[in-house]
Design an enzyme around this catalytic site. Structure first.
Site, PDB file in Angstrom:
ATOM      1  N   CYS A  26       0.865  -1.186   0.000  1.00  0.00           N
ATOM      2  CA  CYS A  26       0.000   0.000   0.000  1.00  0.00           C
ATOM      3  C   CYS A  26       0.899   1.231   0.000  1.00  0.00           C
ATOM      4  O   CYS A  26       1.852   1.284   0.782  1.00  0.00           O
ATOM      5  CB  CYS A  26      -0.906  -0.003   1.236  1.00  0.00           C
ATOM      6  SG  CYS A  26      -2.056   1.375   1.241  1.00  0.00           S
ATOM      7  N   HIS A  79      -9.016  -4.194  -1.951  1.00  0.00           N
ATOM      8  CA  HIS A  79      -8.067  -3.309  -1.250  1.00  0.00           C
ATOM      9  C   HIS A  79      -8.438  -1.841  -1.488  1.00  0.00           C
ATOM     10  O   HIS A  79      -8.520  -1.050  -0.537  1.00  0.00           O
ATOM     11  CB  HIS A  79      -6.638  -3.603  -1.744  1.00  0.00           C
ATOM     12  CG  HIS A  79      -5.586  -2.715  -1.157  1.00  0.00           C
ATOM     13  ND1 HIS A  79      -4.641  -3.170  -0.260  1.00  0.00           N
ATOM     14  CD2 HIS A  79      -5.313  -1.388  -1.330  1.00  0.00           C
ATOM     15  CE1 HIS A  79      -3.846  -2.155   0.092  1.00  0.00           C
ATOM     16  NE2 HIS A  79      -4.233  -1.067  -0.556  1.00  0.00           N
ATOM     17  N   GLU A  80      -8.669  -1.483  -2.761  1.00  0.00           N
ATOM     18  CA  GLU A  80      -8.968  -0.083  -3.076  1.00  0.00           C
ATOM     19  C   GLU A  80     -10.319   0.337  -2.506  1.00  0.00           C
ATOM     20  O   GLU A  80     -10.464   1.464  -2.004  1.00  0.00           O
ATOM     21  CB  GLU A  80      -8.932   0.157  -4.594  1.00  0.00           C
ATOM     22  CG  GLU A  80      -7.576  -0.096  -5.260  1.00  0.00           C
ATOM     23  CD  GLU A  80      -6.413   0.706  -4.677  1.00  0.00           C
ATOM     24  OE1 GLU A  80      -6.656   1.699  -3.969  1.00  0.00           O
ATOM     25  OE2 GLU A  80      -5.250   0.325  -4.914  1.00  0.00           O
ATOM     26  N   HIS A 139     -10.150   1.268   1.083  1.00  0.00           N
ATOM     27  CA  HIS A 139      -9.687   2.643   1.325  1.00  0.00           C
ATOM     28  C   HIS A 139     -10.877   3.603   1.393  1.00  0.00           C
ATOM     29  O   HIS A 139     -10.860   4.567   2.162  1.00  0.00           O
ATOM     30  CB  HIS A 139      -8.755   3.107   0.201  1.00  0.00           C
ATOM     31  CG  HIS A 139      -7.317   2.708   0.385  1.00  0.00           C
ATOM     32  ND1 HIS A 139      -6.567   3.139   1.455  1.00  0.00           N
ATOM     33  CD2 HIS A 139      -6.488   1.946  -0.368  1.00  0.00           C
ATOM     34  CE1 HIS A 139      -5.337   2.641   1.343  1.00  0.00           C
ATOM     35  NE2 HIS A 139      -5.266   1.910   0.258  1.00  0.00           N
TER      36      HIS A 139
HETATM   37 NI    NI Z   1      -3.554   0.895  -0.442  1.00  0.00          NI
END
Ligand code: NI
Length: 184
Positions: A108, A150-151, A154
């Protein structure tokens, strides 16, 4: 028109823990500028994905691609071997296609130099608006599915260490790269 390179927010900053809000109009000039600035930032960092909260903007927007041939990001046999071209993903909605989760390494940009093992759904369907504001639906498996999860995390104020379960490791990127080289 090229964008400008933005500063990336690092872990520990409360901006990364905020839940982002939907983009109302993907075609609005400020959103199109944000997309270009994120692309310039990604090019500058030579990374393969970034979510808007990482540049301090609490909007549900991320830019990513799935690369081929990078040992740090091994595609699974279920991935498209061609990878996935640059994608602007706005207001994504994820539906797991099965309960199966697999553990894999993730980097990340907000946690430089480290990688962690995270369990993610192996197969998902996701729907989003692209940079032209058109809805797209894709099925993703393996590493592609991991990147999207993952995105999207966020956008919900979640970083990969928050997802790490007992027994999962957090290690320096170089160590992970060395172990993957040994394994291949
Ligand atoms: Ni990330």
């Amino acid at each position: 028109m090229t964008g400008k390179v933005l500063k990336v927010v690092m872990r520990g900053d409360p901006l990364l823990q905020k839940k982002s809000v939907d983009v109302q109009d993907p075609l609005a000039p400020d959103i199109q500028t944000l997309i270009r600035d994120m692309e310039a930032t990604i090019a500058h960092l030579k990374c393969s994905g970034l979510a808007a909260p990482q540049v301090g903007v609490a909007l549900r927007l991320a830019v990513f691609r799935v690369m081929t041939g990078n040992p740090l990001y091994p595609l699974t046999p279920d991935d498209d071997p061609k990878g996935v071209d640059w994608t602007v993903m706005i207001n994504p909605k994820i539906t797991p296609l099965s309960e199966e989760k697999r553990v894999g390494w993730e980097p990340c940009q907000s946690i430089p130099g480290m990688m962690g093992q995270v369990a993610r759904y192996h197969a998902i369907q996701y729907t989003f608006l692209n940079r032209e504001g058109r809805e797209e639906t894709r099925v993703a498996k393996g590493f592609h599915a991991r990147v999207v999860q993952h995105e999207t995390d966020h956008l919900d104020g979640i970083l990969f260490p928050d997802r790490m379960e007992e027994g999962c490791e957090l290690r320096p990127k170089e160590e992970v790269l060395a172990s993957l080289r040994v394994a291949s």
